[in-house]
Design a protein around this motif. Structure first.
Motif, PDB file in Angstrom:
ATOM      1  N   ALA A  99     -35.555  59.562  -7.173  1.00 27.61           N
ATOM      2  CA  ALA A  99     -35.629  58.251  -6.538  1.00 27.61           C
ATOM      3  C   ALA A  99     -34.984  57.188  -7.414  1.00 27.61           C
ATOM      4  O   ALA A  99     -34.348  56.264  -6.909  1.00 27.61           O
ATOM      5  N   GLY A 100     -35.082  57.335  -8.743  1.00 30.07           N
ATOM      6  CA  GLY A 100     -34.467  56.342  -9.617  1.00 30.07           C
ATOM      7  C   GLY A 100     -35.166  55.008  -9.550  1.00 30.07           C
ATOM      8  O   GLY A 100     -34.608  54.004  -9.125  1.00 30.07           O
ATOM      9  N   THR A 101     -36.436  54.978  -9.987  1.00 28.85           N
ATOM     10  CA  THR A 101     -37.186  53.729  -9.959  1.00 28.85           C
ATOM     11  C   THR A 101     -37.587  53.290 -11.358  1.00 28.85           C
ATOM     12  O   THR A 101     -38.411  52.403 -11.520  1.00 28.85           O
ATOM     13  N   GLY A 102     -37.009  53.933 -12.369  1.00 24.83           N
ATOM     14  CA  GLY A 102     -37.380  53.562 -13.731  1.00 24.83           C
ATOM     15  C   GLY A 102     -36.181  53.526 -14.648  1.00 24.83           C
ATOM     16  O   GLY A 102     -35.047  53.800 -14.241  1.00 24.83           O
ATOM     17  N   ARG A 103     -36.448  53.173 -15.896  1.00 30.09           N
ATOM     18  CA  ARG A 103     -35.406  53.159 -16.914  1.00 30.09           C
ATOM     19  C   ARG A 103     -35.781  54.147 -18.017  1.00 30.09           C
ATOM     20  O   ARG A 103     -36.953  54.317 -18.333  1.00 30.09           O
ATOM     21  N   ASP A 104     -34.765  54.737 -18.642  1.00 28.90           N
ATOM     22  CA  ASP A 104     -35.002  55.755 -19.666  1.00 28.90           C
ATOM     23  C   ASP A 104     -35.148  55.095 -21.047  1.00 28.90           C
ATOM     24  O   ASP A 104     -34.987  53.885 -21.201  1.00 28.90           O
ATOM     25  N   HIS A 105     -35.438  55.916 -22.065  1.00 26.02           N
ATOM     26  CA  HIS A 105     -35.499  55.452 -23.460  1.00 26.02           C
ATOM     27  C   HIS A 105     -34.164  54.834 -23.862  1.00 26.02           C
ATOM     28  O   HIS A 105     -33.110  55.345 -23.496  1.00 26.02           O
ATOM     29  N   HIS A 106     -34.226  53.784 -24.661  1.00 24.72           N
ATOM     30  CA  HIS A 106     -32.966  53.150 -25.038  1.00 24.72           C
ATOM     31  C   HIS A 106     -33.003  52.652 -26.484  1.00 24.72           C
ATOM     32  O   HIS A 106     -33.401  51.510 -26.748  1.00 24.72           O
ATOM     33  N   PRO A 107     -32.572  53.496 -27.437  1.00 26.61           N
ATOM     34  CA  PRO A 107     -32.624  53.090 -28.842  1.00 26.61           C
ATOM     35  C   PRO A 107     -31.494  52.141 -29.258  1.00 26.61           C
ATOM     36  O   PRO A 107     -31.554  51.556 -30.328  1.00 26.61           O
ATOM     37  N   HIS A 108     -30.484  51.965 -28.392  1.00 26.32           N
ATOM     38  CA  HIS A 108     -29.259  51.267 -28.821  1.00 26.32           C
ATOM     39  C   HIS A 108     -29.395  49.753 -28.870  1.00 26.32           C
ATOM     40  O   HIS A 108     -28.608  49.085 -29.533  1.00 26.32           O
ATOM     41  N   GLY A 109     -30.366  49.235 -28.164  1.00 22.57           N
ATOM     42  CA  GLY A 109     -30.552  47.789 -28.192  1.00 22.57           C
ATOM     43  C   GLY A 109     -31.918  47.457 -27.637  1.00 22.57           C
ATOM     44  O   GLY A 109     -32.277  47.960 -26.576  1.00 22.57           O
ATOM     45  N   PHE A 110     -32.684  46.670 -28.377  1.00 26.09           N
ATOM     46  CA  PHE A 110     -33.978  46.231 -27.848  1.00 26.09           C
ATOM     47  C   PHE A 110     -34.434  44.972 -28.556  1.00 26.09           C
ATOM     48  O   PHE A 110     -33.768  44.478 -29.479  1.00 26.09           O
ATOM     49  N   THR A 111     -35.551  44.446 -28.085  1.00 25.65           N
ATOM     50  CA  THR A 111     -36.013  43.136 -28.551  1.00 25.65           C
ATOM     51  C   THR A 111     -37.389  43.244 -29.185  1.00 25.65           C
ATOM     52  O   THR A 111     -38.242  43.988 -28.689  1.00 25.65           O
ATOM     53  N   ILE A 112     -37.585  42.530 -30.285  1.00 23.13           N
ATOM     54  CA  ILE A 112     -38.941  42.324 -30.800  1.00 23.13           C
ATOM     55  C   ILE A 112     -39.096  40.827 -31.042  1.00 23.13           C
ATOM     56  O   ILE A 112     -38.098  40.102 -31.057  1.00 23.13           O
ATOM     57  N   TRP A 113     -40.321  40.365 -31.222  1.00 20.05           N
ATOM     58  CA  TRP A 113     -40.462  38.946 -31.568  1.00 20.05           C
ATOM     59  C   TRP A 113     -41.457  38.746 -32.694  1.00 20.05           C
ATOM     60  O   TRP A 113     -42.294  39.602 -32.966  1.00 20.05           O
ATOM     61  N   MET A 114     -41.281  37.628 -33.364  1.00 21.83           N
ATOM     62  CA  MET A 114     -42.196  37.273 -34.442  1.00 21.83           C
ATOM     63  C   MET A 114     -42.670  35.842 -34.214  1.00 21.83           C
ATOM     64  O   MET A 114     -42.129  35.118 -33.375  1.00 21.83           O
ATOM     65  N   ALA A 115     -43.660  35.438 -34.996  1.00 17.69           N
ATOM     66  CA  ALA A 115     -44.118  34.049 -34.941  1.00 17.69           C
ATOM     67  C   ALA A 115     -44.818  33.730 -36.246  1.00 17.69           C
ATOM     68  O   ALA A 115     -45.439  34.604 -36.860  1.00 17.69           O
ATOM     69  N   GLY A 116     -44.726  32.469 -36.651  1.00 17.20           N
ATOM     70  CA  GLY A 116     -45.460  31.999 -37.823  1.00 17.20           C
ATOM     71  C   GLY A 116     -44.952  32.599 -39.109  1.00 17.20           C
ATOM     72  O   GLY A 116     -43.894  33.237 -39.167  1.00 17.20           O
TER      73      GLY A 116
END
Lengths: 552, 500
Positions: B418-435
């Motif tokens: 059906a193709g309703t999801g996304r696979d693992h993706h090590p090539h680019g992703f986001t993290i966030w920090m604060a303080g």
């Protein structure tokens, strides 16, 4: 790959002892039940016959005499009689059938033995089995016939028993239903009679065919599994032996020769001692895969017998030197110490307190039962939904991964060995036993050098829990501890009693003399004798000695 | 005052550990139960000790900006494309293959193979079709940073966040989770986790509590790899604390009529016994760690139940973290506990804010990610708000991370047509920090136009470690153990651009 001929029990499970025993036990039970039923039916019938006879006598008395039964009563009793008579007939038929079936079973087993094991004449015994089986089949059909006939009698009675004074339409419906039942029952009787008759004609047949106890399966297998098994253990395939040896080594030394125990493939790690791994693998194979041989080789090796701790300053110096070039002790220049596995911690505590139930086997233990049930920890139930906190604290089994255990050192372990029901209970029970032994040993000894019974207690406790005697300084510290605790307890006796009844202290508000209320109702209370209570506390402390949980 | 002196001594000793020999470290145990008997150590850290922590943190070779780290992990791989890294081109090219976009095919670029190392030996999802964004975005706050509609509460604090959109890692399977904490691919020699390094390098601000705490629940014990100390020794692995209000610290209460003074006597005797054993075998790390664990156990027994008792917090605070609602209660409690631990000087708290693999939306990403966002959005925003209003955000670094992102294309497999999801993706992703000294309301780095490769200022996971260490005042290159090889990649490079 060659087909493999199988042993006779494999393709004919009816020859297996346990299968036969189960079948015979079932047939015997059926016979006993039938006998009991027949007895009961006969008794009821006899009772009813007596009652009917009495009624008939009274009925034949002069019409105006007292005790003349109502006309209905006699009729009802006669009906009841015919019902009971048919029940007795059914019970008798059932007994005859069960008896014949047991007899046939025994004959079939004898015939099986003759045909497949050449015990006795197969021709003769097969014929006997044939006859017995036909007899059993016929009597079973007779039982079915008697049952059907009784159903018919009951159905006819039901029609006769229909109440007289009901409305016409209702009566008509009921009569029709009853009539229909009678028709069905009559048909059944007809069928059962025909069946029984047809089987009776076979009673004179003489033949060697009979039904073996179990169906027969192919006498050979494809040989695929054998081929795989041979391939796994072929001398040209040392992988199996290497993997096995690595696992066994891991369990003796706490670390494997090949770090990746579950991966000897391309991405596995190199062995630290490749020649040793190969030698042990060859020894294992050439000894006929004897694990005992392998265990013996390992535990009698120099590496295994090496000390883990330095015993004097020279050794300490040597160890320091060794650790400079091989800090992780990869080359095993000393025996690597390690902590006991979770189950062993619990079992050892119970054992030290004389509580461990070492009987093998049995039902799995529920997690909630972990203090009361003193069987070995390997019998705990394992599932994903709940884990046992005590074993968990000491890195218990992971149901997802059985190859390696992690071995952590955490404050929660210290707390588990100080505040768990298990440790409190075991310390107090163990103290009682040890103190008694210490006292008797002490009174028997010649008491040289002014030793006290406390000395004996401490020494016994060290031996029991750590498998060694205390050093001089440990002994001195232990005696000092007993003295101090005893004095402190004697001084605080009154406070303690007051504190124990106070509500549970929950947090940092607890001060040094406040006792926390026991959470578990099963925990044995401390001894009322301060000297004993000090000993209990000592034993609990000794359970926390690093040497208790360390294998070295 | 005596407490502060001890603090100073302790930290001086910790600093010494880093440069001095291993043996010095092993014998550098705490002050033992002799000091406990004097009854001086069972108190809360005084406000002054917290205020002076900066000066006392002598391990610091740089000027420290942060004292504590709250390290939040979302397991399974959060889609960067549906949270903080919107790519409108995905909507434009929806249903097309990478080749059909006329853009350079990201799977044919050299970095595609250079950066990733597959354990299973084949590449996942080579030919597939681009999946449009599953959620809307809106610019928010004064910074105008775009945040997904699934994170309405985080939008309100976006001006305090520092978002790194150019992360990459090298494992395309879930071992990347442990890699995020160790810096090493699962096929390589393993290393201590970042929390263990911080425990080792910075010492304690409060001896009544562990330096490195793990808050979370898991059924799969592989999760433990995220707080394993490896060769730093068992004393530096993370310590799990429970948030069960009925049983805050397993076996944390004396039972069976045992008094505190009886137990103190026992602990003192045990310490003497173990000290003799340590004299005989000064190299025994496990023994040294065990001795330390007894000290800590005794102290934690007093202090942990209080710290983890969230009932002393106001109803307003509970609501702020979403503890008043069933969907957010669990994670809200974890984050509130993390704040209380940071407040009391726990150096590093790893908050596991999901089930193991929870975000792994191979199918049905729209529903699953929306649900998971709903579980964490309010608690995370609550934490930032709460830290800020208490003045704690200045010296508490919050990191919110995941092991990898999710593919711009949809996942098509034989099982999943059906193709309703996304696979693992090590090539680019986001993290966030604060303080903790990072820029507020700031976005660093970017992925390419399709959200595939970390393009501008790419960062491997150890750059986050180096950044956290630098903010704590430690140069990651100072964290070495004689005889243990660390690779260039293990040290990472601090992301100076995000430091305020």
């Amino acid at each position: 790959m060659k087909p493999v001929s199988l042993p006779v029990e494999s393709f004919n499970p009816g020859l297996k002892e346990f299968v036969r025993n189960e079948e015979i036990a079932a047939a015997n039970k059926a016979l006993q039940d039938a006998l009991k039923n027949r007895q009961q039916a006969t008794n009821e019938l006899a009772l009813a016959e007596d009652q009917l006879r009495e009624l008939e006598q009274r009925a034949s008395a002069p019409p105006l005499a007292t005790g003349q039964p109502a006309p209905n009563a006699l009729l009802a009793a006669q009906r009841k009689m015919s019902g009971l008579r048919s029940a007795a007939d059914v019970a008798q038929a059932a007994y005859a059938a069960a008896s014949a079936r047991l007899h046939a079973l025994q004959r079939r087993i004898a015939a099986d033995d003759a045909v497949y094991r050449k015990i006795g004449s197969s021709d003769e015994l097969s014929k006997v089995a044939h006859v017995a089986e036909n007899q059993a089949n016929w009597l079973t059909a007779e039982h079915a016939k008697a049952t059907a006939e009784r159903q018919l009698i009951l159905a006819e009675q039901a029609l006769a028993d229909l109440p007289e004074n009901t409305a016409d339409d209702k009566k008509q419906t009921a009569t029709q239903a009853a009539q229909k039942n009678i028709d069905t029952a009559r048909q059944s009787v007809q069928k059962a009679r025909e069946h029984a008759d047809s089987l009776r004609t076979k009673l004179n047949s003489i033949d060697t065919t009979y039904t073996p106890l179990s169906p027969k399966y192919p006498e050979t297998s494809t040989g695929r599994r054998t081929a795989l098994a041979r391939w796994i253990v072929a001398p040209e395939n040392p992988l199996t032996a290497r993997v096995a040896v690595n696992h066994i080594w891991l369990r003796h030394f706490g670390r494997p020769l090949v770090e990746s125990v579950d991966n000897f493939g391309n991405q596995g790690k190199q062995p630290t001692h490749p020649e040793l791994l190969d030698w042990l693998a060859v020894e294992f194979m050439s000894s006929g895969w004897s694990m005992k041989h392998l265990h013996r080789l390992i535990v009698t090796s120099g590496a295994y017998k090496r000390a883990s701790y330095a015993s004097d300053s020279t050794e300490l110096g040597n160890q320091r030197l060794a650790s400079k070039s091989d800090r992780d002790n990869v080359l095993l220049w000393k025996y690597p110490t390690r902590r006991m596995e979770a189950e062993v911690v619990r079992d050892s505590i119970l054992f030290a307190a004389g509580q461990l139930d070492q009987r093998p086997g049995g039902r799995e233990i529920e997690l909630t039962d972990w203090v009361k049930n003193t069987r070995r920890s390997m019998y705990f139930t394992q599932h994903g939904e709940a884990q046992m906190p005590f074993l968990n604290t000491f890195d218990g089994a992971n149901v997802c991964d059985c190859y390696r255990r992690s071995s952590t050192v955490l404050p929660s372990q210290a707390l588990a060995l100080s505040n768990s029901e298990l440790i409190v209970h075991a310390s107090r029970l163990g103290t009682e036993v040890l103190a008694r032994t210490a006292m008797s040993e002490f009174s028997r000894s010649t008491n040289l050098g002014g030793a006290t019974s406390d000395d004996s207690f401490v020494q016994l406790a060290f031996e029991r829990l750590l498998g060694r005697l205390p050093t001089a300084e440990e002994l001195a510290d232990s005696l000092q501890f007993l003295k101090e605790q005893e004095q402190a307890l004697a001084g605080h006796e009154v406070d303690d009693r007051a504190a124990t009844s106070a509500p549970a202290a929950t947090s940092s508000t607890s001060d040094k003399t406040t006792a926390v209320k026991p959470t578990a109702e099963d925990v044995r209370p401390p001894s009322s004798d301060v000297a004993m209570r000090a000993k209990e506390n000592f034993l609990m402390a000794l359970f926390n000695h690093s040497d208790f949980v360390t294998i070295r | 005052m005596s407490r502060l002196m001890k603090q100073l001594q302790w930290n001086a000793m910790t600093m010494h550990e880093i440069r001095a020999s291993r043996r010095g470290f092993l014998s550098g145990l705490g002050m033992g139960f002799g000091a406990l008997a004097a009854g001086s150590l069972l108190s809360e850290p005084s406000p002054s000790s917290r205020a002076h922590a900066h000066e006392s943190s002598m391990a610091a070779s740089l000027r420290p900006r942060a004292k504590n780290v709250i390290w939040i992990f979302l397991s399974g791989g959060v889609s960067h494309l549906e949270t903080f890294d919107p790519k409108p081109l995905l909507n434009k090219f929806a249903g097309k293959t990478y080749d059909e976009t006329q853009l350079p095919n990201p799977q044919k670029l050299p970095i595609y193979l250079e950066r990733s190392r597959s354990v299973v030996g084949f590449d996942r999802e080579v030919i597939s079709k681009i999946m449009p964004l599953q959620v809307g975005f809106r610019k928010c706050g004064a910074s105008g940073i775009e945040v997904s509609d699934w994170l309405p509460h985080l939008r309100t604090v976006v001006d305090d966040l520092c978002i790194v959109r150019s992360m990459y890692t090298t494992d395309n399977d879930h071992n990347a989770e442990f890699q995020f904490h160790t810096g090493r691919h699962s096929l390589d020699e393993q290393q201590p986790t970042i929390g263990s390094w911080i425990s080792y390098g910075l010492g304690s601000l409060n001896e009544n509590l562990p330096r490195f705490v793990f808050l979370g629940q898991y059924k799969d014990t592989r999760v433990k790899r995220n707080f394993d100390a490896n060769y730093l020794g068992p004393a530096h692995s993370g310590i799990e604390l429970s948030l069960d209000p009925k049983n805050p610290l397993p076996f944390g209460r004396r039972i069976g009529g045992m008094t505190a003074s009886e137990q103190l006597g026992q602990f003192q005797l045990v310490e003497r016994f173990n000290r003799y054993a340590l004299q005989r075998n000064p190299e025994d790390e496990a023994l040294a760690a065990r001795m330390r664990s007894y000290e800590l156990a005794y102290r934690m027994q007093m202090s942990a139940p209080e710290v983890l008792d969230l009932s002393s917090e106001s109803a307003e605070t509970h609501a702020l973290y979403g503890i008043d609602q069933t969907t957010t209660e669990l994670y809200g409690r974890r984050l509130l506990a993390a704040r209380r631990l940071a407040e009391r000087g726990v150096r590093f708290t790893l908050v596991y804010l999901s089930d193991y693999g929870e975000w792994d939306s191979h199918s049905n990403i729209k529903e699953l990610h929306a649900r998971s966002c709903g579980r964490v959005d309010r608690p995370l925003a609550g934490l930032i708000t709460d830290l800020k209003r208490r003045g704690m955000l200045e010296d508490t670094l919050v990191v919110c991370a995941t092991e990898f992102g999710r593919t711009p294309a949809l996942e098509l497999t034989s099982l999943n047509k059906a193709g309703t999801g996304r696979d693992h993706h090590p090539h680019g992703f986001t993290i966030w920090m604060a303080g903790g000294g990072v820029k507020a309301g700031y976005v660093h780095g970017s992925t390419d136009e399709l959200g595939f490769h970390a393009a501008e200022s790419p960062h491997y996971v150890t750059d986050i470690h180096a950044t956290a260490l630098k903010l704590l005042g430690v140069n990651s290159r100072d964290l070495v153990i004689p005889g243990r090889q660390r690779l260039e990649l293990d040290y990472g490079e601090p992301i100076d651009d995000i430091i305020a």
